[in-house]
Enzyme design. Sequence first.
Site, short mmCIF file in Angstrom:
data_model
loop_
_atom_site.label_atom_id
_atom_site.label_comp_id
_atom_site.label_asym_id
_atom_site.label_seq_id
_atom_site.Cartn_x
_atom_site.Cartn_y
_atom_site.Cartn_z
N LYS A 1 0.59 -0.93 -0.23
CA LYS A 1 0.08 -0.38 0.21
C LYS A 1 1.25 1.34 -0.07
CE LYS A 1 -4.38 1.97 2.73
NZ LYS A 1 -4.30 2.06 3.89
N SER B 1 -9.48 1.69 2.96
CA SER B 1 -8.35 3.18 1.65
C SER B 1 -7.77 1.87 1.22
CB SER B 1 -7.85 3.50 2.62
OG SER B 1 -6.95 3.23 3.72
N SER C 1 -9.61 -0.28 6.64
CA SER C 1 -9.13 0.36 5.60
C SER C 1 -8.49 -0.97 4.70
CB SER C 1 -8.06 1.21 5.66
OG SER C 1 -8.21 2.35 5.88
#
Length: 460
Positions: free
Chosen positions: A64, A141, A165
Amino acid sequence: MNSVSHVPPGSDPVEEAIERSRRVCGQVDDDLGILVTPLHDHALRSHRADPRGGPLTGVTLGVKDVIFESSAPASAQSDVRLAEWPEEQPEATAVSRLKEAGAVVVGKTATMEYALGVQDGSGRGPVSRNPWMTDRWAGGSSSGSGSGVLTGCFDAALATDTTGSLRIPAAYTGTTGLKATRGRVPTTGTYPLAPSLDAVGPVAGSIDLCARLLQVMAGPDDTDPVAPDVEAGDYLSALTADVSGLRVGVDHLTAYADGGVDPAQPAVFERALKDLDTLGMRRSAVEVPGYQLLNVVGNVIMLAEAHEIHHDALVRDWARYGRGARWVFTAGESISSRDYLRAQRLRATLSQQVQALFDHVDLLITPTCHLGAPRLDGMHPLDPSTYLASMHTTAWSVTGHPVAVVPAGFTGDGLPLSLSIVGPYWREDRVVAAAAAFQRLTDHHRQRPAALSLATQENR
């Protein structure tokens, strides 16, 4: 995508894995917005210069874009640099541990700006789409993490989780996510969102691979003040552990499904519970204490801490933030120090009450979401209720308990639904054991969208 000469078949399993990742990413990334920075060329060069063997040899990994990795900058998918964070950062502890074990980083994955807000095209980088229906959200996210794993762009992803997330993308894409007890995996080397809630963990196609990744990442870290001096458990043995006799508490959380319940969800959840019965688990109804208040507490803490981190940058670079990030980060301005301190006190009390549940049950089972992934065109960046309602992830970030998210079935229109398996503190092994037994009995986690080309599926 990167362009290099292709590796001859049969030459090296790690190089073949990198090239397989490149081929799949090349087929799906333009449509799905998975990668911010492809790293296949760098992965090949690094492997050739320093081949590493270990328990994760040949596992391709997406990281990420809020997590620091030595071969590429972490942009946090933003045009704004936080002044207190220098350009050069040490590699995240979790990344270094995975690479030392043989995992190969093939790309930085799409996120929402600084892991918050909505991907509405007003910020930097791609808008991630759901492989099951490309007009739907991939979750956030860690959006690119879920889509990339499902399509086989990479085998697993390293993601962050502050109020869901990691788990929301896993739920919406039909992949498996594992958030350990807070502190079990060091967060050193990640951009903070809300430091007292932040966690790092894996997304993969099964709990088996999540457990293998956790086995390598977990453990004390002198550079992380939150990571306690607690050694990792034996997550690999847990994959084949006997789960018969485990006491399972079930909370349907239907009263808190403010956005509604998909018509298929109750039957999907009930079938999953019957599968647990088949495995010999003993279930009973429970009620999570203070569940609604846990969600309020989590939102207050997250907004206050995120606002403190971004305050100076918002004043300096307001127009460079995307609309959704501006709105959410600024919302913390309205939270007073009294509100924040009271929320932290409530957090301590409620966490103790939730932990007390595990005096009577071994695990807790809830839905992860009552709805499938929402439509992207229905998600308003200034109105979180359009995409956060009927999700059930924040509470376990507040309490810090370990959670596995596993696919459990589908909505009537073919979108994934999932279970959350919650365990007591430091008992990730118990969570892993239950998730692994469920996935041995079912095949939900093996399902893939028919729209994925045969060539892509063959490359997985």
